[in-house]
Design a protein around this motif. Structure first.
Motif, PDB file in Angstrom:
ATOM      1  N   SER A 159       9.489  -7.777  58.352  1.00  0.00           N
ATOM      2  CA  SER A 159      10.390  -8.683  59.074  1.00  0.00           C
ATOM      3  C   SER A 159       9.625  -9.624  59.979  1.00  0.00           C
ATOM      4  O   SER A 159       8.903  -9.169  60.862  1.00  0.00           O
ATOM      5  CB  SER A 159      11.354  -7.901  59.962  1.00  0.00           C
ATOM      6  OG  SER A 159      11.959  -6.871  59.251  1.00  0.00           O
ATOM      7  N   SER A 199      11.824  -8.083  51.191  1.00  0.00           N
ATOM      8  CA  SER A 199      12.763  -6.997  50.908  1.00  0.00           C
ATOM      9  C   SER A 199      12.725  -6.679  49.420  1.00  0.00           C
ATOM     10  O   SER A 199      12.285  -7.489  48.603  1.00  0.00           O
ATOM     11  CB  SER A 199      14.167  -7.380  51.368  1.00  0.00           C
ATOM     12  OG  SER A 199      14.549  -8.579  50.775  1.00  0.00           O
ATOM     13  N   SER A 226       9.003 -12.363  55.676  1.00  0.00           N
ATOM     14  CA  SER A 226       9.900 -11.231  55.485  1.00  0.00           C
ATOM     15  C   SER A 226       9.893 -10.840  54.027  1.00  0.00           C
ATOM     16  O   SER A 226       9.740 -11.692  53.149  1.00  0.00           O
ATOM     17  CB  SER A 226      11.322 -11.593  55.920  1.00  0.00           C
ATOM     18  OG  SER A 226      11.355 -11.788  57.318  1.00  0.00           O
ATOM     19  N   LYS A 258      14.780  -3.911  53.520  1.00  0.00           N
ATOM     20  CA  LYS A 258      13.845  -4.820  54.190  1.00  0.00           C
ATOM     21  C   LYS A 258      12.609  -4.054  54.646  1.00  0.00           C
ATOM     22  O   LYS A 258      12.721  -3.085  55.392  1.00  0.00           O
ATOM     23  CB  LYS A 258      14.536  -5.481  55.377  1.00  0.00           C
ATOM     24  CG  LYS A 258      13.835  -6.723  55.826  1.00  0.00           C
ATOM     25  CD  LYS A 258      14.725  -7.602  56.655  1.00  0.00           C
ATOM     26  CE  LYS A 258      14.057  -8.946  56.851  1.00  0.00           C
ATOM     27  NZ  LYS A 258      14.758  -9.783  57.804  1.00  0.00           N
TER      28      LYS A 258
END
Ligand SMILES: Nc1ncnc2c1ncn2[C@@H]1O[C@H](COP(=O)(O)OP(=O)(O)OP(=O)(O)O)[C@@H](O)[C@H]1O
Ligand code: NI
Length: 337
Positions: free
Chosen positions: A56, A39, A37, A53
């Motif tokens: 994911s 961000s 992930s 984000k």
């Protein structure tokens, strides 16, 4: 995202079998990305911090001797995956999950040590080379004085293989065409014995001949045992040389299919989005589906493809489907078994 759903793939085998010349051979995982992930921390008015984000729970594997194509619409996270592997993200990026290379964790330190050597990038922009440095010096890189002669000999051999005349060695990047630069970058990966090649959009705007030539270089690298990740918008090009196709959507993987799954009407494809991409190709009459991939700040608890899916059920709006292995591929969809 809302619901906390377990998204990990079931323990992936480290090896898989592939058939080469009629014999079953082990294909080893060189790069294993698991539950990645990403961000970006952004500052809005009044110094308020927000997290955007962009990737994911993304999982993919690149195997030695294979080309993994990464396809998906603009903004689906393809280049950011490449930048995460290369360790060239901006300082406001927050990365979590696992990236393993050759069986060991790929830490930032290791990324920096391997970048440009074992792990090579073939970028879209031909401005990647130093404009003021002779081609031969850039391709050879820093080597000890005693090894220089040997490297020059090797360079000549490799340039010959990729149809680059000896004059090119002494030239500066602006004297080369885009195609020549791509061949220089491929030569760089070869001379430095790169094992993982990441090509980010190496083919846009190329005529048919140059496109095929570029693809053949990537195929050549895979045949030599490299793991190649080919990031592209061009599914037809990807299908010509790739072994597997990973379909990205809004920062995650919806399906990893084998190239054979794209035969006929795509009935072997698992995810409705992959089928939609297949149907949108010219030979399948450009049947385009309506809508667009969700923006990063559109939070939804269900499947990210929910809005556009023709097969959705009530269940699909509650929680993100797990990435599961189905018929030799992986898919993130509730409606496939
Ligand atoms: N430094 C950044 N800060 C904030 N958002 C970013 C940053 N870099 C990229 N993004 C966003 O992350 C998303 C994924 O970007 P990425 O470049 O990986 O897309 P892509 O799949 O490679 O698209 P394309 O096919 O157009 O190259 C995009 O929406 C992009 O706007
Ligand atoms: Ni990109």
């Amino acid at each position: 995202m809302g619901n906390k759903v377990e998204l990990r793939t079931k323990a992936e085998p480290v090896t898989a079998f592939k058939t080469v010349d009629g014999k079953k051979r082990k294909a080893e995982v060189l790069l294993n990305v698991e539950d990645l992930s990403l961000s970006f921390t952004q500052y809005t008015s009044g110094l308020r911090q927000t997290e955007l984000k962009v990737i994911s729970n993304l999982s993919i594997q690149a195997y030695r001797g294979e080309i993994l194509a990464v396809v998906g619409s603009s903004g689906s996270g393809k280049s950011l995956l490449a930048h995460s592997i290369l360790g060239i993200l901006p300082s406001n990026a927050k990365l979590s999950g696992k990236i393993e290379y050759d069986g060991e964790e790929l830490t930032q330190e290791r990324k920096e040590a391997l970048r440009g050597k074992e792990i090579a990038l073939i970028p879209q922009a031909t401005t990647y080379l130093d404009p003021l440095m002779k081609i031969s010096d850039q391709v050879i890189g820093c080597v000890e004085k005693k090894d220089k002669g040997l490297m020059r000999k090797l360079l000549r051999e490799i340039f010959q293989r990729y149809n680059l005349k000896s004059e090119v060695e002494g030239m500066l990047p602006h004297e080369l065409s885009g195609g020549m630069i791509r061949r220089v970058l491929v030569s760089t990966a070869v001379i430095r014995s790169s094992k993982l090649i990441i090509a980010d959009e190496p083919t846009p705007g190329l005529d048919e001949k140059t496109l095929n030539e570029t693809l053949s270089y990537l195929k050549d690298m895979a045949d030599r045992g490299c793991a190649v990740i080919l990031i592209t918008h061009d599914i037809e090009a990807a299908l010509k040389v790739s072994h597997k196709i990973a379909v990205f959507y809004a920062g995650t993987v919806l399906e990893v299919a084998n190239v054979e799954d794209f035969k006929n009407n795509g009935e072997n494809l698992r995810h409705p989005y992959t089928r939609a991409l297949w149907n949108a190709l010219p030979q399948n009459n450009f049947q385009v589906i309506k809508g667009h991939q969700p923006m990063q700040d559109e939070v939804f608890d269900g499947c990210i493809f929910y809005e556009r899916c023709s097969k959705k059920k009530a269940l699909c709006s509650q929680g993100i489907p797990e990435l599961r292995q189905v018929n030799g591929g992986v898919v993130r969809c509730n409606n496939v078994s």
